[in-house]
Write a protein that holds these residues in place. Sequence first.
Motif, PDB file in Angstrom:
ATOM      1  N   LYS A   7       0.740  -1.049   0.057  1.00  0.00           N
ATOM      2  CA  LYS A   7       0.002  -0.001   0.054  1.00  0.00           C
ATOM      3  C   LYS A   7       0.807   1.137   0.197  1.00  0.00           C
ATOM      4  O   LYS A   7       0.574   2.343  -0.540  1.00  0.00           O
ATOM      5  N   HIS A   8       1.917   1.317   0.603  1.00  0.00           N
ATOM      6  CA  HIS A   8       2.776   2.399   0.942  1.00  0.00           C
ATOM      7  C   HIS A   8       4.028   2.379  -0.007  1.00  0.00           C
ATOM      8  O   HIS A   8       4.925   3.416   0.046  1.00  0.00           O
ATOM      9  N   LEU A   9       4.254   1.279  -0.892  1.00  0.00           N
ATOM     10  CA  LEU A   9       5.308   1.241  -1.521  1.00  0.00           C
ATOM     11  C   LEU A   9       5.567   2.243  -2.713  1.00  0.00           C
ATOM     12  O   LEU A   9       4.713   2.489  -3.461  1.00  0.00           O
ATOM     13  N   ASN A  10       6.722   2.984  -2.670  1.00  0.00           N
ATOM     14  CA  ASN A  10       6.946   4.157  -3.602  1.00  0.00           C
ATOM     15  C   ASN A  10       7.543   3.336  -4.907  1.00  0.00           C
ATOM     16  O   ASN A  10       7.184   3.430  -6.007  1.00  0.00           O
ATOM     17  N   LYS A  11       8.728   2.902  -4.339  1.00  0.00           N
ATOM     18  CA  LYS A  11       9.757   2.406  -5.505  1.00  0.00           C
ATOM     19  C   LYS A  11      10.821   1.210  -4.910  1.00  0.00           C
ATOM     20  O   LYS A  11      10.964   1.338  -3.607  1.00  0.00           O
ATOM     21  N   ARG A  12      11.370   0.467  -5.645  1.00  0.00           N
ATOM     22  CA  ARG A  12      12.668  -0.412  -5.186  1.00  0.00           C
ATOM     23  C   ARG A  12      13.781   0.265  -5.899  1.00  0.00           C
ATOM     24  O   ARG A  12      13.600   0.439  -7.236  1.00  0.00           O
ATOM     25  N   VAL A  13      14.843   0.604  -5.172  1.00  0.00           N
ATOM     26  CA  VAL A  13      15.771   1.124  -5.616  1.00  0.00           C
ATOM     27  C   VAL A  13      17.237  -0.077  -5.210  1.00  0.00           C
ATOM     28  O   VAL A  13      17.224  -0.785  -4.288  1.00  0.00           O
ATOM     29  N   ASP A  14      18.092   0.103  -6.215  1.00  0.00           N
ATOM     30  CA  ASP A  14      19.537  -0.600  -5.817  1.00  0.00           C
ATOM     31  C   ASP A  14      20.425   0.522  -5.447  1.00  0.00           C
ATOM     32  O   ASP A  14      20.389   1.430  -5.781  1.00  0.00           O
ATOM     33  N   PHE A  15      21.184  -0.143  -4.654  1.00  0.00           N
ATOM     34  CA  PHE A  15      22.129   0.656  -3.838  1.00  0.00           C
ATOM     35  C   PHE A  15      23.365  -0.082  -3.621  1.00  0.00           C
ATOM     36  O   PHE A  15      23.328  -1.216  -3.342  1.00  0.00           O
ATOM     37  N   SER A  16      24.628   0.452  -4.059  1.00  0.00           N
ATOM     38  CA  SER A  16      25.999  -0.214  -3.960  1.00  0.00           C
ATOM     39  C   SER A  16      26.563   0.343  -2.764  1.00  0.00           C
ATOM     40  O   SER A  16      26.811   1.319  -2.592  1.00  0.00           O
ATOM     41  N   PHE A  17      27.211  -0.542  -1.692  1.00  0.00           N
ATOM     42  CA  PHE A  17      27.895   0.108  -0.677  1.00  0.00           C
ATOM     43  C   PHE A  17      29.093  -0.948  -0.439  1.00  0.00           C
ATOM     44  O   PHE A  17      29.025  -2.137  -0.075  1.00  0.00           O
ATOM     45  N   ALA A  18      30.238  -0.229  -0.512  1.00  0.00           N
ATOM     46  CA  ALA A  18      31.465  -0.842  -0.139  1.00  0.00           C
ATOM     47  C   ALA A  18      31.552  -2.192  -0.936  1.00  0.00           C
ATOM     48  O   ALA A  18      31.955  -3.280  -0.144  1.00  0.00           O
ATOM     49  N   GLY A  19      31.023  -2.392  -1.940  1.00  0.00           N
ATOM     50  CA  GLY A  19      31.323  -3.781  -2.639  1.00  0.00           C
ATOM     51  C   GLY A  19      29.790  -4.671  -2.614  1.00  0.00           C
ATOM     52  O   GLY A  19      29.897  -5.748  -3.050  1.00  0.00           O
ATOM     53  N   GLU A  20      29.143  -4.134  -2.001  1.00  0.00           N
ATOM     54  CA  GLU A  20      27.829  -5.110  -1.568  1.00  0.00           C
ATOM     55  C   GLU A  20      26.638  -3.986  -2.259  1.00  0.00           C
ATOM     56  O   GLU A  20      26.274  -2.917  -2.233  1.00  0.00           O
ATOM     57  N   ARG A  21      25.721  -5.170  -2.884  1.00  0.00           N
ATOM     58  CA  ARG A  21      24.598  -4.489  -3.541  1.00  0.00           C
ATOM     59  C   ARG A  21      23.508  -4.729  -2.761  1.00  0.00           C
ATOM     60  O   ARG A  21      23.068  -5.793  -2.196  1.00  0.00           O
ATOM     61  N   ILE A  22      22.623  -3.883  -2.387  1.00  0.00           N
ATOM     62  CA  ILE A  22      21.562  -3.886  -1.459  1.00  0.00           C
ATOM     63  C   ILE A  22      20.162  -3.141  -2.186  1.00  0.00           C
ATOM     64  O   ILE A  22      20.310  -2.388  -3.128  1.00  0.00           O
TER      65      ILE A  22
END
Length: 109
Positions: A7-22
């Motif tokens: 109901k409250h989801l706007n969007k899903r984003v990819d985020f890279s941090f110190a070699g990790e994909r989140i």
Amino acid sequence: MNELIEKHLNKRVDFSFAGERIELDLSLSLFSSFTVDTGSKLLLKSVVQNIELKEIDTLVDLGCGTGVLGIGLQRKLPGATCVFQDRDALALEFTESNCELNGTADNAE
């Protein structure tokens, strides 16, 4: 994904941090609803550069929002437990969902 998140989801984003994909689900009802904010990115970068991470086994993410700080650090410290707290119940729902999405739920409280 539970109904509240849907109901409250706007969007899903990819985020890279110190070699990790989140991946993070974001909400218009919570801070940083379109992308991971610059302050969080800077804080995570600073932590990795200035703190000896291998000695940490417990993390606390106060005012966790969608959980980006705690989840990011958990991905760098797979054995670490993270306690997430926020005064907003919706934020805690998003954090829980994002922990599941990123495989960190087993070490999240």
